[in-house]
Motif scaffolding. Sequence first.
Motif, short mmCIF file in Angstrom:
data_model
loop_
_atom_site.label_atom_id
_atom_site.label_comp_id
_atom_site.label_asym_id
_atom_site.label_seq_id
_atom_site.Cartn_x
_atom_site.Cartn_y
_atom_site.Cartn_z
N SER A 1 41.89 36.66 18.19
CA SER A 1 41.75 35.54 17.27
C SER A 1 41.08 34.35 17.95
N PHE A 2 41.47 34.06 19.19
CA PHE A 2 40.87 32.93 19.89
C PHE A 2 39.39 33.15 20.17
N GLU A 3 38.97 34.39 20.26
CA GLU A 3 37.55 34.65 20.52
C GLU A 3 36.67 34.22 19.36
N ILE A 4 37.24 33.98 18.19
CA ILE A 4 36.44 33.53 17.06
C ILE A 4 35.87 32.14 17.32
N ILE A 5 36.56 31.35 18.12
CA ILE A 5 35.99 30.04 18.44
C ILE A 5 34.72 30.20 19.27
N LYS A 6 34.63 31.30 20.02
CA LYS A 6 33.39 31.59 20.75
C LYS A 6 32.22 31.74 19.77
N GLN A 7 32.47 32.44 18.68
CA GLN A 7 31.42 32.60 17.66
C GLN A 7 31.03 31.26 17.06
N LEU A 8 32.02 30.40 16.85
CA LEU A 8 31.71 29.07 16.30
C LEU A 8 30.84 28.27 17.25
N ILE A 9 31.20 28.25 18.52
CA ILE A 9 30.41 27.50 19.51
C ILE A 9 28.99 28.02 19.57
N ASP A 10 28.82 29.33 19.43
CA ASP A 10 27.49 29.93 19.54
C ASP A 10 26.56 29.53 18.40
N ILE A 11 27.11 29.09 17.25
CA ILE A 11 26.22 28.69 16.15
C ILE A 11 26.09 27.18 16.00
N LEU A 12 26.75 26.42 16.89
CA LEU A 12 26.62 24.96 16.81
C LEU A 12 25.28 24.51 17.36
N LEU B 1 31.41 31.77 9.40
CA LEU B 1 31.53 32.85 10.38
C LEU B 1 31.82 34.17 9.69
N GLN B 2 31.13 35.21 10.14
CA GLN B 2 31.31 36.56 9.60
C GLN B 2 32.30 37.31 10.48
N THR B 3 33.51 37.46 9.98
CA THR B 3 34.56 38.08 10.77
C THR B 3 35.58 38.72 9.84
N SER B 4 36.29 39.71 10.34
CA SER B 4 37.33 40.35 9.55
C SER B 4 38.58 39.47 9.44
N THR B 5 38.67 38.47 10.31
CA THR B 5 39.79 37.52 10.25
C THR B 5 39.57 36.55 9.10
N ARG B 6 40.63 36.28 8.36
CA ARG B 6 40.53 35.33 7.26
C ARG B 6 40.39 33.91 7.80
N ILE B 7 39.35 33.20 7.35
CA ILE B 7 39.13 31.82 7.71
C ILE B 7 39.01 31.02 6.42
N TYR B 8 39.84 29.99 6.30
CA TYR B 8 39.77 29.18 5.09
C TYR B 8 40.15 27.75 5.46
#
Length: 227
Positions: free
Chosen positions: A216-227, A131-138
């Motif tokens: 922050s929770f909206e990032i899961i929306k981005q994840l669902i959109d690419i599944l 995911l391309q986001t300014s939030t750190r994901i690791y």
Amino acid sequence: MTIGIIVAMLSELACIKDLLTDCREESNEGAIFYIGKRGNHTLILTQSGIGKVCSATRTLNMIYHYHPDCILNTGVAGGIDISTQVFDIVTGKEIVYHDVWCGEENEPGQIPEYPARFYSDPELLEKALSLQTSTRIYSGLICSGDQFITNRKELDKIKATFPNGLAVDMESASIAHVCYMNKIPFLSFRIISDTPGIEDHTTQYNRFWEEAPQKSFEIIKQLIDIL
């Protein structure tokens, strides 16, 4: 695709429920589920309640009644490593029980006849990390147990046993365990809400909820959109 989403708390449910369109509420065996759409996906959302028993029971209920293609567990977690910061997202490449000990013949956290650690589905994990986001994901190790971790002594005990642990919660391992038993792809996707062990930790946790965690929770929306 039918995607199950499990959260533990009402505050987390409120953040995720907006993802669903054409949302309807159903009750099965006393459990409330919210069924809706997002794009081509059917989403099944539920609030399990806090802890291992509640989350495991609700996961099994979801699997039996709705047969999801995968299950996402999201919500907040405490950061237990100096690398984690509030609002970061930690995906559980590995998940372990930090409060299980079944003797010397088993690894710490291991229940006999089951793996010492559970793993998020590699494909789901790869997509989350892309995911391309300014939030750190690791990704890393999430430690689960039926305890609120609030002080340095508790944190140090977990870190001594699991030095690679990044975050602590109360549900990821039990949900992963049930998914493992039922061969359901699983991903733990946790937002860091606080860092246990610091001075005035409770104030830090409360401030998290005051500072619009919806972003922050909206990032899961981005994840669902690419599944």
